[in-house]
Scaffold this motif. Structure first.
Motif, mmCIF file in Angstrom:
data_model
loop_
_atom_site.group_PDB
_atom_site.id
_atom_site.type_symbol
_atom_site.label_atom_id
_atom_site.label_comp_id
_atom_site.label_asym_id
_atom_site.label_seq_id
_atom_site.Cartn_x
_atom_site.Cartn_y
_atom_site.Cartn_z
ATOM 1 N N HIS A 118 69.437 22.939 -5.247
ATOM 2 C CA HIS A 118 69.941 21.656 -5.695
ATOM 3 C C HIS A 118 69.960 20.609 -4.584
ATOM 4 N N GLY A 119 70.393 21.009 -3.387
ATOM 5 C CA GLY A 119 70.479 20.064 -2.267
ATOM 6 C C GLY A 119 69.157 19.376 -1.995
ATOM 7 N N TRP A 120 68.085 20.097 -2.217
ATOM 8 C CA TRP A 120 66.762 19.523 -1.981
ATOM 9 C C TRP A 120 66.552 18.267 -2.833
ATOM 10 N N LEU A 121 66.848 18.367 -4.133
ATOM 11 C CA LEU A 121 66.592 17.251 -5.035
ATOM 12 C C LEU A 121 67.430 16.027 -4.670
ATOM 13 N N GLU A 122 68.685 16.270 -4.315
ATOM 14 C CA GLU A 122 69.555 15.153 -3.918
ATOM 15 C C GLU A 122 68.955 14.414 -2.726
ATOM 16 N N GLY A 123 68.487 15.189 -1.752
ATOM 17 C CA GLY A 123 67.870 14.592 -0.567
ATOM 18 C C GLY A 123 66.655 13.763 -0.933
ATOM 19 N N SER B 69 75.490 4.249 10.257
ATOM 20 C CA SER B 69 75.569 5.187 9.145
ATOM 21 C C SER B 69 74.593 4.815 8.029
ATOM 22 N N ARG B 70 74.087 3.580 8.061
ATOM 23 C CA ARG B 70 73.136 3.188 7.028
ATOM 24 C C ARG B 70 71.718 3.665 7.335
ATOM 25 N N ARG B 71 71.533 4.314 8.481
ATOM 26 C CA ARG B 71 70.235 4.881 8.818
ATOM 27 C C ARG B 71 69.758 5.880 7.780
ATOM 28 N N SER B 72 68.469 6.096 7.751
ATOM 29 C CA SER B 72 67.910 7.120 6.879
ATOM 30 C C SER B 72 68.314 8.495 7.412
ATOM 31 N N ASN B 73 68.097 9.514 6.614
ATOM 32 C CA ASN B 73 68.385 10.870 7.061
ATOM 33 C C ASN B 73 67.107 11.563 7.523
ATOM 34 N N VAL B 97 66.456 23.305 11.996
ATOM 35 C CA VAL B 97 67.625 22.568 12.485
ATOM 36 C C VAL B 97 67.849 21.309 11.643
ATOM 37 N N ALA B 98 66.771 20.626 11.275
ATOM 38 C CA ALA B 98 66.916 19.425 10.445
ATOM 39 C C ALA B 98 67.582 19.796 9.118
ATOM 40 N N ALA B 99 67.081 20.848 8.469
ATOM 41 C CA ALA B 99 67.633 21.266 7.172
ATOM 42 C C ALA B 99 69.104 21.650 7.306
ATOM 43 N N ASP B 100 69.440 22.358 8.385
ATOM 44 C CA ASP B 100 70.840 22.768 8.585
ATOM 45 C C ASP B 100 71.754 21.551 8.707
ATOM 46 N N ASN B 101 71.202 20.420 9.144
ATOM 47 C CA ASN B 101 71.997 19.210 9.304
ATOM 48 C C ASN B 101 71.798 18.217 8.160
ATOM 49 N N GLY B 102 71.192 18.693 7.071
ATOM 50 C CA GLY B 102 70.989 17.820 5.911
ATOM 51 C C GLY B 102 69.981 16.712 6.165
ATOM 52 N N LEU B 103 69.075 16.920 7.117
ATOM 53 C CA LEU B 103 68.081 15.898 7.443
ATOM 54 C C LEU B 103 66.698 16.350 7.015
ATOM 55 N N ALA B 104 65.811 15.380 6.798
ATOM 56 C CA ALA B 104 64.430 15.725 6.485
ATOM 57 C C ALA B 104 63.547 15.360 7.668
#
Lengths: 351, 351
Positions: A118-123, B69-73, B97-104
């Protein structure tokens, strides 16, 4: 690609004419809430999100051109896993086309699951890519619907299963490749030919195995179920699936591996058993990764044009993101036989 | 990481206190023009852009927290080239590491140039990534300054040259790896040891060659300049640089290749000359790519922890993007010897 509104829809709304305000009114929520849903923000209650999404789907909300142009310049490449050189070929093909179009490539990985979580789609929704390219993985119907509701087209490269008819896809002629690989071994004089397949549920893998069967049957040879094994597409699996076949009295003289990496596992099993390649055992792979030419002996294989597949998939995704209709929505690119030094006639047979 | 304002700067402005309006006033342009420059938009005259950027640099403009905080992820991973399995190891380490931090992860490639071109920087600025990770490539001082002016930290993984002191970097102990590789061959009894190096201008490559020299000299062996060749890090180069060394009467009995791919080129040259590995020629590589264990014979090599280097670089970039001070700004991760089957004592020598 926007979901097309049904012309016979109850309220007769023409597609593309509904506004965010209309959606908000119908859902009984505020305009900012509708925007939040469309932008994939997390701070919306699940049932509100679902109601808004259902309305968007029903009416086929069409973003205005200026909104479309405000999209990021990203193309999202979603992998089942990034583990092998196979993934790199796909990345290279997609990166080239993205760069030529002034776009950047975002990589994501569903971490070994064949369907991303699910987290993937939100991202993805928060990043607003122009398009999503799903590589060797399946999106759920719900995931596809959510992307479509936001005008984000999805293209599947090397589908695992049979994508639904609305989803454009790029594959390779896997059945034909399996046929060609097996015929090459038959023409060299082999009759005991093993098949080390990929996962049974994966369509491209099944197609290769079916091509193997077809080659044997059309040559009048018997298909021996004991010689067909399934694993995954990696080296260790090739080794593990093939090694037991060397124990019996009537061992195969040739093997068709469903991937080059599996073929390298078969090399290892052969080395461990003291067999020489190709004198005692002929091996043919599938993919033609760069490594195929570097191993000893260089591997005979079926070339799958992975870079071209990824490039075609990326071009298709860009076409759809521009709102244009592509010439073809389903393409299979041709595979071809690359003969190197891992296949030869069986011992004791002159050709 | 914002450029720190010089405390003795002419107007005595404290860092972080200047506003966009101040910058606009000093540059004699409008506030929207300053915003355009900061957002990397193309519709600003070059001399205006330069004037605004110079002012930003001089004052060390500090974005407000809400702007941050308005930066992209997104984390931007910039490659010199995506050609080999080497790149995939880096991608895998960074992606985790990016995925673990919710980043792409966004991938870009400077298409074989060791310094990316202008279009690349414009794209990055428009995407507003949290950070840029430059892999085996050099950004120009101007490119670094433009990114810093926009609070986008840059981390270099596996630097080509010596990054300026402000730029954090993650490398490997290349000199030590070269020393260890060569000592392994010396301990087996070899005295005629060739070195196939990477590009001479690339620092990590020079360090490996220097480690080779140091091992020979500390063992009391002569360094023969005829046995040292430079190429690039690919298979074809290994073949091309090594083949001529087999012609002379006093050919080497062992070779240290600056990369695993070059080592595979040396395998090819050895096969073409009818030499057996390791009986007639010992070969050691550098990197420990997955392919090293799959070739015949499996390759003895120096392991470079590429995934760990990329992971450490990504963590460092995220720390800097959060405005935190990392524990270390320059790190070299240890290399280690992996003995497989491509090295052995020279023929005629008992050990």
């Amino acid at each position: 690609m926007p979901t097309k509104a049904d012309p016979s829809s109850p309220d007769g709304t023409a597609p593309g004419k509904i506004t965010i305000a209309d959606i908000a009114a119908e859902a009984g929520v505020s305009v900012p809430t509708v925007s939040k849903v469309m932008n994939g923000r997390a701070d919306v209650a699940p049932h509100t999100r679902e109601r808004v999404e259902a309305i968007i789907r029903r009416h086929g909300y069409q973003r205005r051109a200026d909104e479309r142009s405000r999209r990021s310049n990203l193309v999202e490449l979603m992998f089942h896993e990034l583990e092998s050189a196979w993934a790199l070929e796909i990345i290279r093909g997609a990166e080239q086309v993205a760069a030529d179009n002034g776009l950047a490539l975002v990589l994501s990985e569903s971490q070994g699951r064949l369907t991303p979580g699910h987290g993937w789609l939100e991202g993805v929704i928060a990043r607003k890519p122009l398009a999503v390219i799903s590589v060797f993985s399946d999106l759920t119907g719900q995931q596809l619907a959510k992307l479509r509701a936001r005008d984000i087209p999805v293209v599947v490269v090397d589908p695992i299963g049979e994508p639904d008819l609305d989803t454009p896809s790029i594959g390779a002629t896997n059945w034909n490749g399996g046929l060609t690989a097996t015929r090459h071994l038959i023409e060299l004089g082999h009759t005991r030919i093993a098949m080390i397949g990929g996962p049974e549920r994966v369509l491209c893998s099944r197609a290769r195995v079916d091509g193997y069967r077809a080659a044997l049957e059309t040559a009048g040879l018997q298909v021996d179920p004991d010689l067909i094994r399934y694993g995954d597409f990696h080296v260790a699996s090739g080794h593990r699936q093939f090694a037991p076949l060397l124990d019996g009295p009537n061992r195969p003289t040739a093997v068709f591996a469903g991937s080059d990496l599996q073929a390298l596992g078969v090399y290892e099993a052969a080395r461990a058993a003291g067999l020489r390649v190709p004198e005692d055992l002929s091996i043919i792979g599938f993919d033609d990764l760069p490594v195929a030419q570097w191993v000893g002996p260089p591997l005979t294989t079926i070339r799958q044009p992975l870079q071209d597949m990824a490039a075609a998939g990326t071009r298709l995704a860009i076409t759809l993101a521009r709102g244009e209709e592509p010439e073809h929505r389903r393409i299979e690119l041709a595979t071809s036989l690359v003969v190197r030094q891992s296949t030869a006639p069986p011992r004791g047979r002159a050709v």
